[in-house]
Design a protein around this motif. Structure first.
Motif, PDB file in Angstrom:
ATOM      1  N   ARG A  54      39.318  48.654  38.064  1.00  0.00           N
ATOM      2  CA  ARG A  54      39.929  49.893  37.592  1.00  0.00           C
ATOM      3  C   ARG A  54      40.990  50.591  38.194  1.00  0.00           C
ATOM      4  N   ILE A 106      32.253  41.000  37.866  1.00  0.00           N
ATOM      5  CA  ILE A 106      32.197  42.236  38.835  1.00  0.00           C
ATOM      6  C   ILE A 106      32.464  41.605  40.266  1.00  0.00           C
ATOM      7  N   GLU A 140      34.335  45.215  35.160  1.00  0.00           N
ATOM      8  CA  GLU A 140      33.706  46.637  35.422  1.00  0.00           C
ATOM      9  C   GLU A 140      32.917  46.988  34.099  1.00  0.00           C
TER      10      GLU A 140
END
Length: 553
Positions: free
Chosen positions: A315, A271, A88
């Motif tokens: 997250r 990612i 992230e």
């Protein structure tokens, strides 16, 4: 022995830190918020000092000493058997991940109690110049995984990090922040990968990836496979087809014990997004492939989504809520590139016409047949309109280009791909044609083979304008049959927008991006059944800025 400062009769900073960790943890449990706790050391002293006065020294010391002793405990087994990871990347921060698992293939092997985990971030690989540190709590309800959201970092630079529990330290990982928003970026390098069936071979592709000069990695799904153990393959799954949370956790642990995969995670921020095998092959929204009730599949999806979150550097905004998990999101790398990370599984309509390889029926052409869902589709189109990036990337799972197999008088397509969602694809490609976001590129996984496509609003008119380019990466290990290779090769002349196909090699894709050019390299493993197989570049393509369509280099 830890004790109070006798001169001031106030708790020492060490006691304050552990007390505030404990207090925050129990408050989090009380309000049923199961996210990870990140301690901000700048606020920690002030708040803990006040609470120590309110609760009284005796209570403060008792709770603190219990956690202090736990943090100093000596563990005989390797707690960090699954390695470390980051992800992230933003201009000012990243997520750091690990999971405590001394017995990774047997439920993790941790006792059912929260464990304080210390973390550090440094600007040098020897970890001598620590710039941030803190403590997070690894809780049993998240399989003792931690997701530390580190903020306040400088944009566009490398950092190093590690974790510690008791007498054990993790290996040192490396991560990188994104460039500042709208800043000038001369060059960006990344890799994308997908489909890493453990049984089908070794992760030699990741060993090669870990040595490359990359800024980050994009994983496009099928991180695990949910099937039962089979025989006759280079490696073997552990146990039956996955259904329970414990089974999904053990399968992720099996995959993450691979040292080449750990090396790739430790080398760059990732990612991630998923495809189908993280839950059930070819599932669509709430429709399973296997015979099971709606209620049982909802529980299975919730189990799979939780295990995915527990094992990815995501997250807290992606913390699952039962059978739902927010995964589509956007990453911007200065003024050079913006990545729209899509989820083509959670919101899609069921595969039309019964799915599979067959001719389209009316359902495949219907406007309401969706791959993204209405909310994600609006989010994507709005982001493309507002983007100021030179390159606009759609990172997604299933092949977007049309590809028709001619069998007799019928055109046969794969209805699990965008070919089964014709109106939804046309809306997106027509939008790209009308609004012209700068240099759209689609990167895709899923199909275990390498492709390059010119994307068009009407694929049945080869002379029509090319509006974007799609690069489809092969699998890390997952098989692609000889039958599929021959069938595809026979159909290539009928699909002139397909500029490249290869189904013989496994591997991954590297991309090097400048303001003027996009360069793609297909990296291929000679034989994934051999742990130290040779890796080479199979083919290279470039897209010039302002000129959609790839040219072989």
């Amino acid at each position: 022995m830890t004790q109070l400062d006798s001169a001031s009769c106030e708790p020492s900073p060490f006691l304050i830190k552990h007390f505030f960790n404990t207090l925050r943890f129990h408050l989090r449990l009380f309000f049923k918020n199961n996210g990870d706790l990140i301690v901000s050391e700048s606020i920690l002293f002030h708040k803990a000092r006040r609470r120590a006065v309110l609760l009284g020294g005796g209570a403060f010391v008792g709770v603190t000493l219990a956690y202090s002793l736990m943090s100093r405990k000596k563990f005989s087994q390797n707690l960090f058997s699954l390695g470390v990871a980051s992800g992230e990347p933003l201009p000012d921060g990243v997520v750091l991940w690990t999971r405590l698992a001394p017995e990774p293939l047997h439920g993790g092997g941790m006792s059912p109690q929260p464990i304080p985990v210390q973390w550090e971030v440094a600007v040098d690989e020897q970890m001598r110049q620590i710039i941030q540190r803190g403590t997070t709590i690894a809780t049993p309800n998240l399989a003792h995984s931690v997701h530390v959201e580190v903020n306040g970092l400088e944009p566009n630079r490398w950092y190093w990090y590690r974790f510690q529990v008791g007498n054990q330290q993790s290996l040192i990982g490396r991560t990188r922040t994104a460039p500042a928003l709208r800043s000038h970026v001369d060059r960006l390098s990344f890799a994308f990968a997908s489909c890493q069936h453990y049984e089908h071979g070794y992760y030699t592709a990741y060993r090669d990836m870990a040595t490359a000069e990359l800024d980050f990695v994009v994983h496009l799904g099928d991180y695990i496979y949910e099937g039962a153990a089979t025989t006759g393959e280079p490696r073997r799954h552990d146990g039956p087809e996955l259904v329970t949370l414990e089974q999904y956790r053990d399968r992720y642990a099996l995959y993450k014990t691979d040292l080449d995969l750990q090396a790739a995670h430790a080398a760059f921020p990732w990612i991630v997004t998923w495809d189908d095998h993280e839950v059930d092959s070819n599932y669509a929204n709430l429709k399973p492939t296997d015979e099971q009730s709606q209620q049982s599949f909802l529980q299975r999806r919730a189990n799979a989504y939780q295990a995915y979150y527990e094992h990815m550097p995501l997250r807290r905004s992606s913390l699952p809520q039962g059978a739902d998990l927010q995964l589509y999101r956007r990453f911007t790398f200065g003024g050079l590139a913006e990545f729209n990370v899509l989820d083509t599984r959670q919101y899609r309509s069921n595969q039309p016409c019964g799915g599979g390889l067959k001719a389209r029926c009316a359902q495949a052409m219907a406007a309401e047949t969706t791959l993204l869902g209405s909310q994600q589709e609006r989010w994507l189109l709005q982001g493309l309109v507002q983007s100021n990036a030179q390159w606009n990337v759609l990172a997604q799972q299933v092949m977007m280009a049309q590809f028709a197999f001619e069998l007799g008088q019928d055109k046969i397509v794969n209805l699990d791909q965008w070919d089964g969602y014709v109106a939804a694809r046309r809306r997106l490609l027509q939008f790209l044609s009308d609004h012209r976001p700068s240099n759209p590129i689609v990167i895709t996984g899923d199909i275990h083979s390498s492709w390059v496509h010119d994307l068009k609003v009407d694929f049945d008119k080869p002379e029509s304008a090319t509006i974007a380019t799609e690069f489809v990466g092969t699998s890390i290990t997952s098989n692609f049959s000889t039958k599929n290779i021959l069938m595809t090769q026979a159909a290539l002349p009928s699909n002139p927008h397909t500029k490249f196909f290869n189904g013989s090699f496994r591997g991954y894709v590297r991309c090097h991006v400048t303001p003027y050019q996009w360069h793609t390299e297909f990296r291929s493993v000679e034989d994934p059944a051999i742990p130290n197989s040779v890796v080479h570049t199979l083919a290279s393509f470039v897209v010039e800025a302002g000129q959609p369509g790839a040219q072989r280099r």
